[in-house]
Design a protein around this motif. Structure first.
Motif, short mmCIF file in Angstrom:
data_model
loop_
_atom_site.label_atom_id
_atom_site.label_comp_id
_atom_site.label_asym_id
_atom_site.label_seq_id
_atom_site.Cartn_x
_atom_site.Cartn_y
_atom_site.Cartn_z
N TYR A 85 0.96 -0.91 -0.27
CA TYR A 85 0.08 -0.37 0.14
C TYR A 85 0.95 1.33 -0.02
CZ TYR A 85 -4.19 -2.82 1.41
OH TYR A 85 -5.23 -3.08 1.34
N PRO A 89 -5.40 6.69 0.54
CA PRO A 89 -6.42 6.84 -0.69
C PRO A 89 -6.37 8.29 -1.36
CG PRO A 89 -8.16 5.33 0.51
CD PRO A 89 -6.81 6.15 1.51
N GLN A 102 -8.04 6.77 -5.36
CA GLN A 102 -7.53 5.49 -5.86
C GLN A 102 -6.92 5.04 -4.71
OE1 GLN A 102 -7.94 4.37 -8.44
NE2 GLN A 102 -7.94 5.44 -10.72
N GLN A 103 -6.43 4.03 -4.12
CA GLN A 103 -5.90 2.92 -3.30
C GLN A 103 -4.73 2.56 -3.64
OE1 GLN A 103 -5.60 3.15 0.33
NE2 GLN A 103 -3.46 2.65 -0.02
N TRP A 104 -3.84 3.42 -3.80
CA TRP A 104 -2.82 3.75 -5.12
C TRP A 104 -1.80 2.53 -3.79
CZ3 TRP A 104 -3.04 4.92 -9.55
CH2 TRP A 104 -3.37 5.72 -9.86
N THR A 117 -3.44 -0.09 -8.76
CA THR A 117 -4.34 0.02 -7.64
C THR A 117 -5.86 -1.20 -6.94
OG1 THR A 117 -6.51 2.02 -7.65
CG2 THR A 117 -6.56 0.68 -9.44
N SER A 120 -11.63 1.93 -5.84
CA SER A 120 -11.74 3.21 -6.82
C SER A 120 -12.73 2.98 -6.24
CB SER A 120 -10.64 3.44 -8.21
OG SER A 120 -11.05 2.65 -9.39
N TRP A 122 -15.81 3.74 -3.40
CA TRP A 122 -16.06 3.47 -2.59
C TRP A 122 -17.77 3.71 -1.83
CZ3 TRP A 122 -11.69 2.41 0.26
CH2 TRP A 122 -10.64 2.71 -0.66
N PRO A 128 -9.83 -2.29 -0.68
CA PRO A 128 -8.96 -2.70 -1.21
C PRO A 128 -8.80 -4.50 -0.50
CG PRO A 128 -8.80 -0.34 -0.19
CD PRO A 128 -10.34 -1.21 0.50
#
Length: 225
Positions: A85, A89, A102-104, A117, A120, A122, A128
């Motif tokens: 992670y 986000p 985005q949760q990169w 990602t 994206s 939510w 995630p």
């Protein structure tokens, strides 16, 4: 005498179409094991011997195509990937999908990295992928019905865009409906957002299989926060 060979893609999107003995056409991913049984009437016949698609069924190719798309070279051992992670986000404005939160994460594999990602959408339905050790499974079917040609058209040399690798949560050989795949939108998948890195991800995963898994498991994905 039965001869063990392994498939190769005939299409840039990553698949090889073969004809079952009942006349049905199906698509096999690269490095599927097949056992060639005979050649007759200009066609080469074989039994699909591992993976998730058509296992145990007899299929054939024209002998000319068999010479092009069946190889004695099989896959390497289990693949190993690490997704880490990258903080909380963060928003981006995707040229393909618009503004997204985005949760990169960084995906590390084979001495390389790619930006991915992990979510994206939510709305409470998608999350995630959690930290832990998860199974990467071999491809289940062509995902051409989910439009990925835009990514391929925008990325010279991209291959395998319709090949998605299912993720078995906590190491299970069960498709969790999460995948490693190319794209800018993630419903809790490991989505390779850095489009120019997808081909390297694809080539690494497709050319590996975990020993003793009957071609159903590619390797392991470790996720860390």
């Amino acid at each position: 005498m039965v001869k063990r060979l392994f498939t190769r893609r005939a299409e840039p999107s990553g698949w090889l179409s073969v004809r079952l003995s009942n006349g049905e056409l199906i698509s096999l991913c690269e490095y599927t094991a097949v056992d060639v049984t005979r050649e007759i009437g200009g066609r080469t016949y074989f039994v699909i011997s591992d993976g998730w698609i058509g296992v145990g069924k007899e299929a054939s190719l024209t002998s000319a195509n068999a010479g092009k798309y069946l190889s004695p070279d099989g896959p390497s051992g289990a693949a190993v990937m690490l997704a880490t992670y990258n903080g909380a986000p963060a928003e981006e404005n995707s040229p393909f999908k618009g503004r997204l939160l985005q949760q990169w994460a960084t995906l590390s594999f084979d001495g390389k990295t790619a930006t991915v990602t992990l979510n994206s959408v939510w709305n409470g339905e998608f999350h995630p992928i959690p930290p832990g050790s998860h199974a990467i499974l071999s491809p289940d079917y062509s995902h051409a019905a989910i439009a990925t040609t835009g990514y391929a058209n925008a990325t010279p040399g991209m291959i395998g865009n319709d090949v998605w690798f299912p993720i078995g949560l906590n190491g299970q050989l069960v498709n969790s409906s999460r995948y490693v795949h190319v794209g800018h939108l993630s419903d809790g998948c490991v989505t390779v957002h850095q489009l120019e890195r997808w081909t390297a991800v694809y080539q690494y995963l497709i050319s590996h299989r975990a020993p003793g898994s009957a071609g159903k498991r590619v390797g392991t994905l470790t996720v860390r926060k």
